[in-house]
Design a protein around this motif. Structure first.
Motif, mmCIF file in Angstrom:
data_model
loop_
_atom_site.group_PDB
_atom_site.id
_atom_site.type_symbol
_atom_site.label_atom_id
_atom_site.label_comp_id
_atom_site.label_asym_id
_atom_site.label_seq_id
_atom_site.Cartn_x
_atom_site.Cartn_y
_atom_site.Cartn_z
ATOM 1 N N ASP A 151 0.869 -1.167 0.000
ATOM 2 C CA ASP A 151 0.000 0.000 0.000
ATOM 3 C C ASP A 151 0.912 1.225 0.000
ATOM 4 O OD1 ASP A 151 -1.937 1.872 0.247
ATOM 5 O OD2 ASP A 151 -2.470 1.402 2.316
ATOM 6 N N ALA A 152 1.339 1.635 -1.180
ATOM 7 C CA ALA A 152 2.377 2.661 -1.300
ATOM 8 C C ALA A 152 1.794 4.053 -1.051
ATOM 9 C CB ALA A 152 2.995 2.599 -2.689
ATOM 10 N N ALA A 153 2.584 4.916 -0.440
ATOM 11 C CA ALA A 153 2.190 6.302 -0.200
ATOM 12 C C ALA A 153 3.415 7.195 -0.324
ATOM 13 C CB ALA A 153 1.566 6.460 1.180
ATOM 14 N N HIS A 154 3.219 8.354 -0.928
ATOM 15 C CA HIS A 154 4.305 9.323 -1.082
ATOM 16 C C HIS A 154 3.783 10.713 -0.753
ATOM 17 C CE1 HIS A 154 7.216 6.524 -2.870
ATOM 18 N NE2 HIS A 154 6.153 5.938 -3.374
ATOM 19 N N GLU A 155 4.649 11.525 -0.144
ATOM 20 C CA GLU A 155 4.248 12.826 0.376
ATOM 21 C C GLU A 155 4.256 13.888 -0.720
ATOM 22 O OE1 GLU A 155 2.637 14.462 3.642
ATOM 23 O OE2 GLU A 155 3.786 12.612 3.844
ATOM 24 N N ILE A 156 3.139 14.623 -0.828
ATOM 25 C CA ILE A 156 3.029 15.767 -1.728
ATOM 26 C C ILE A 156 3.006 17.029 -0.877
ATOM 27 C CG2 ILE A 156 1.628 16.915 -3.490
ATOM 28 C CD1 ILE A 156 2.739 14.258 -4.410
ATOM 29 N N GLY A 157 3.719 18.051 -1.319
ATOM 30 C CA GLY A 157 3.735 19.258 -0.508
ATOM 31 C C GLY A 157 4.123 20.499 -1.275
ATOM 32 N N LEU A 158 4.055 21.625 -0.572
ATOM 33 C CA LEU A 158 4.467 22.903 -1.114
ATOM 34 C C LEU A 158 5.988 22.986 -1.076
ATOM 35 C CD1 LEU A 158 3.344 25.737 -2.070
ATOM 36 C CD2 LEU A 158 3.803 26.485 0.276
ATOM 37 N N ILE A 159 6.577 23.458 -2.166
ATOM 38 C CA ILE A 159 8.024 23.627 -2.279
ATOM 39 C C ILE A 159 8.279 25.090 -2.589
ATOM 40 C CG2 ILE A 159 10.123 22.911 -3.465
ATOM 41 C CD1 ILE A 159 8.588 20.340 -4.290
ATOM 42 N N ALA A 160 9.022 25.752 -1.726
ATOM 43 C CA ALA A 160 9.244 27.191 -1.884
ATOM 44 C C ALA A 160 10.737 27.493 -1.795
ATOM 45 C CB ALA A 160 8.487 27.954 -0.801
ATOM 46 N N PRO A 161 11.165 28.629 -2.342
ATOM 47 C CA PRO A 161 12.585 28.987 -2.267
ATOM 48 C C PRO A 161 13.037 29.187 -0.827
ATOM 49 C CG PRO A 161 11.401 30.391 -3.830
ATOM 50 C CD PRO A 161 10.370 29.638 -3.053
ATOM 51 N N PRO A 180 6.227 38.737 2.199
ATOM 52 C CA PRO A 180 4.845 38.630 2.684
ATOM 53 C C PRO A 180 4.029 37.603 1.903
ATOM 54 C CG PRO A 180 5.508 40.927 2.572
ATOM 55 C CD PRO A 180 6.622 40.140 1.942
ATOM 56 N N LEU A 181 4.217 37.556 0.582
ATOM 57 C CA LEU A 181 3.479 36.596 -0.235
ATOM 58 C C LEU A 181 3.834 35.172 0.154
ATOM 59 C CD1 LEU A 181 1.660 35.801 -2.621
ATOM 60 C CD2 LEU A 181 3.662 36.067 -4.116
ATOM 61 N N LEU A 182 5.127 34.884 0.258
ATOM 62 C CA LEU A 182 5.551 33.526 0.579
ATOM 63 C C LEU A 182 5.166 33.146 1.999
ATOM 64 C CD1 LEU A 182 6.911 31.075 -0.551
ATOM 65 C CD2 LEU A 182 9.128 32.006 0.127
ATOM 66 N N ALA A 183 5.270 34.094 2.935
ATOM 67 C CA ALA A 183 4.882 33.806 4.314
ATOM 68 C C ALA A 183 3.398 33.457 4.395
ATOM 69 C CB ALA A 183 5.192 35.009 5.204
ATOM 70 N N ALA A 184 2.553 34.192 3.660
ATOM 71 C CA ALA A 184 1.117 33.911 3.663
ATOM 72 C C ALA A 184 0.819 32.567 3.010
ATOM 73 C CB ALA A 184 0.373 35.028 2.937
ATOM 74 N N LEU A 185 1.534 32.250 1.939
ATOM 75 C CA LEU A 185 1.317 30.978 1.255
ATOM 76 C C LEU A 185 1.728 29.804 2.136
ATOM 77 C CD1 LEU A 185 0.513 29.498 -1.346
ATOM 78 C CD2 LEU A 185 2.888 29.769 -2.115
ATOM 79 N N LEU A 186 2.855 29.915 2.810
ATOM 80 C CA LEU A 186 3.307 28.850 3.704
ATOM 81 C C LEU A 186 2.315 28.657 4.858
ATOM 82 C CD1 LEU A 186 7.109 29.730 3.822
ATOM 83 C CD2 LEU A 186 6.133 27.661 2.838
ATOM 84 N N ALA A 187 1.797 29.759 5.380
ATOM 85 C CA ALA A 187 0.814 29.660 6.469
ATOM 86 C C ALA A 187 -0.447 28.946 5.990
ATOM 87 C CB ALA A 187 0.478 31.049 6.999
ATOM 88 N N GLU A 188 -0.921 29.276 4.776
ATOM 89 C CA GLU A 188 -2.114 28.618 4.248
ATOM 90 C C GLU A 188 -1.853 27.147 3.980
ATOM 91 O OE1 GLU A 188 -5.717 28.398 4.008
ATOM 92 O OE2 GLU A 188 -5.090 30.501 3.938
ATOM 93 N N ALA A 189 -0.649 26.825 3.513
ATOM 94 C CA ALA A 189 -0.312 25.417 3.254
ATOM 95 C C ALA A 189 -0.322 24.606 4.543
ATOM 96 C CB ALA A 189 1.068 25.331 2.592
#
Length: 294
Positions: free
Chosen positions: A262-272, A279-288
């Protein structure tokens, strides 16, 4: 100097004076003059020239790395000042692996509710293309695999675990089983994503481990093309459960979980990697970090 650095970065990416000039919206002579002025200003040759672009010099390679940081910091400063005046505005640019395009709507919808002046630009990309786009500041962040292949120096936020299902017509012989093993797919006519996709490499590994020959009838970078062949030819495709779900309603298709393993792999947000975050990246990370918790 910032304008010249941006032109230099465009040339380093395009590796062609004409295409680089077109990318930044100037004439080729203007771009060539800007590069020479930058070389004079820095006191080193950055570009090997002949009848055409022949590559960067070693000094040019080092300047390219600095130029990415300098232009990135300039964009971040402008964004922070604008956010202080107006709140978050502009376009959030995301590169997303094809199998996560359906799931990304939860993130963008919630982000839009919190920041109504934002717009979104989404593009499908392999993980390699995603990481390259991040490095070249072509996107603000990406969504892809976190645990299968090296990502380099980035910030990541897990979103969900990807599990796999076989998608087939409801009248297919294998549709009579509630669950399938990877080995059950031996002899099935498969249609899969192309080998440049991590999803394909992951699935091919599980199939090979179960003794299944990986020789698909169709290879494509489009999940819609995969589903079309399942519908018209009775073949079988393998997709993440979330990616498959959007095709099941109203179509004569079923999705059967694949086990053993039963294979599983992690999907996620990748940011610089950047401190402090814009501010944009901080808000995006918080929402993620709030993704799928409600």
């Amino acid at each position: 100097m910032i304008d010249r650095l941006e032109m230099f970065l465009a040339l380093a990416k395009a590796r062609h004076f004409g295409r680089a000039a077109e990318a930044v919206g100037v004439t080729q002579p203007t771009l060539s003059a800007a590069i020479r002025q930058l070389e004079d200003q820095l006191g080193v040759m950055l570009v090997r020239r002949g009848s055409r672009f022949q590559g960067l010099t070693p000094e040019g390679e080092r300047v390219r790395d600095w130029a990415r940081r300098i232009t990135g910091d300039m964009r971040a400063m402008k964004e922070e000042l604008r956010a202080g005046r107006e709140g978050l505005t502009g376009v959030l640019r995301l590169a997303v692996i094809p199998t996560a395009l359906g799931a990304v709507t939860q993130l963008t919808t919630r982000f839009a509710e919190a920041h109504p002046k934002m717009r979104f630009s989404l593009r499908s990309a392999t993980t390699t293309q995603l990481l390259s786009a991040l490095e070249d500041h072509e996107v603000d962040a990406g969504i892809g695999y976190l645990d299968n292949e090296p990502l380099g120096r980035v910030v990541t936020v897990p979103l969900y675990s990807e599990r796999y299902v076989a998608v087939l017509r409801a009248d297919a012989a294998l549709a009579g089983k509630a669950r399938l093993r990877w080995a059950d797919l031996s002899g099935a006519d498969l249609c899969l994503l192309t080998p440049d996709m991590q999803n394909r490499r992951i699935i091919a590994g599980h199939l090979a481990a179960a003794g299944v020959e990986v020789a698909p009838k169709v290879e494509t970078n489009s999940t819609i093309v995969l589903i079309s062949h399942v519908l018209s030819s009775g073949w079988v495709t393998i997709l993440p459960e979330r990616a498959a779900a959007i095709f099941l309603e109203g179509l004569p298709l079923v999705a059967r979980p694949i086990t053993a393993p039963d294979a599983a792999h992690e999907i996620g947000l990748i940011a610089p990697w950047r401190e402090p975050h814009t501010p944009l990246l901080a808000a995006l990370l918080a929402e993620a970090r709030r993704f799928d918790r409600d």
